[in-house]
Design a protein around this motif. Sequence first.
Motif, short mmCIF file in Angstrom:
data_model
loop_
_atom_site.label_atom_id
_atom_site.label_comp_id
_atom_site.label_asym_id
_atom_site.label_seq_id
_atom_site.Cartn_x
_atom_site.Cartn_y
_atom_site.Cartn_z
N ASN A 31 0.84 -1.19 0.00
CA ASN A 31 0.00 0.00 0.00
C ASN A 31 0.87 1.24 0.00
O ASN A 31 2.10 1.17 0.04
CB ASN A 31 -0.93 0.00 1.20
N HIS A 32 0.23 2.38 -0.04
CA HIS A 32 0.90 3.68 0.02
C HIS A 32 0.46 4.35 1.32
O HIS A 32 -0.72 4.70 1.46
CB HIS A 32 0.48 4.52 -1.20
N ILE A 33 1.35 4.46 2.28
CA ILE A 33 1.02 5.16 3.53
C ILE A 33 1.08 6.65 3.23
O ILE A 33 2.07 7.16 2.74
CB ILE A 33 1.95 4.74 4.67
N LEU A 34 -0.01 7.34 3.49
CA LEU A 34 -0.20 8.72 3.09
C LEU A 34 0.37 9.70 4.10
O LEU A 34 0.57 9.36 5.27
CB LEU A 34 -1.69 8.98 2.90
N ASN A 35 0.61 10.94 3.67
CA ASN A 35 1.05 11.99 4.60
C ASN A 35 0.11 12.08 5.79
O ASN A 35 0.55 12.20 6.93
CB ASN A 35 1.12 13.34 3.90
N GLU A 73 -8.79 10.88 0.91
CA GLU A 73 -9.97 10.04 0.87
C GLU A 73 -9.94 9.15 -0.36
O GLU A 73 -9.11 9.30 -1.23
CB GLU A 73 -11.24 10.87 0.94
N MET A 74 -10.88 8.20 -0.43
CA MET A 74 -10.88 7.17 -1.47
C MET A 74 -11.09 7.72 -2.87
O MET A 74 -10.44 7.31 -3.79
CB MET A 74 -11.94 6.11 -1.18
N GLY A 122 -8.53 3.64 7.20
CA GLY A 122 -8.53 4.97 7.79
C GLY A 122 -9.62 5.13 8.81
O GLY A 122 -10.06 4.18 9.44
N ALA A 123 -10.08 6.37 8.95
CA ALA A 123 -11.14 6.71 9.90
C ALA A 123 -12.38 7.13 9.12
O ALA A 123 -12.30 7.61 8.00
CB ALA A 123 -10.68 7.85 10.80
N ARG A 132 -11.30 9.43 5.95
CA ARG A 132 -9.98 10.01 6.16
C ARG A 132 -8.97 8.88 6.19
O ARG A 132 -9.00 8.04 7.08
CB ARG A 132 -9.94 10.79 7.47
N LEU A 133 -8.07 8.84 5.21
CA LEU A 133 -7.25 7.66 5.01
C LEU A 133 -5.90 7.70 5.70
O LEU A 133 -5.25 8.74 5.76
CB LEU A 133 -7.01 7.44 3.52
N PHE A 134 -5.47 6.54 6.19
CA PHE A 134 -4.11 6.28 6.64
C PHE A 134 -3.28 5.79 5.46
O PHE A 134 -2.16 6.20 5.25
CB PHE A 134 -4.13 5.21 7.74
#
Length: 168
Positions: A31-35, A73-74, A122-123, A132-134
């Motif tokens: 995966n890509h862990i986001l800022n 977000e997605m 995410g949340a 809200r993505l992790f």
Amino acid sequence: SPKVGLAGKFSLEVRKAATGQLVRRVEPFSNHILNQGLDWLGSRTVPGIPGFAAMTEFFIGTSTAAPTDTDIEMGGIWKKNDINITNINNNLGAPDYVAYWTGTKRWSAGQATGTWTSVGVGAYYATGPVNRLFSRALIVDGAGNPVSITVLSDEYLDVTYTLELHAV
């Protein structure tokens, strides 16, 4: 002193609801862990969500855009998980000392009917950008090529996410 590295992987399984028979599987992929996800690790809060926000929701979506550091977000059509299946924390111990968390979420029959191209964790919050993505990823095959996964109305979908923390 060691630095900590993060690595996350998703895998997906589609099964017949009546029998539990495996119909389709996508092997683990990165995966890509986001800022925003890295910010959450430092503060345990997510921009736009008051107070503590647990990154405990899994999402599936139709976006075919490659993840970027600034995604929050997605995008496209998306659905969040329906049922919690597993939640495991562990440490592999010496000599690697890899700590990891693995969670599996289920979309029951009829909840994930459609064709999906992306996945995230995410949340969820009821207003603003609600997912809200992790981390986020395009669903890919073993060679890293984007693929889709179709879920029929009589099937359920399990998504597993593993987050590893290790010394680098």
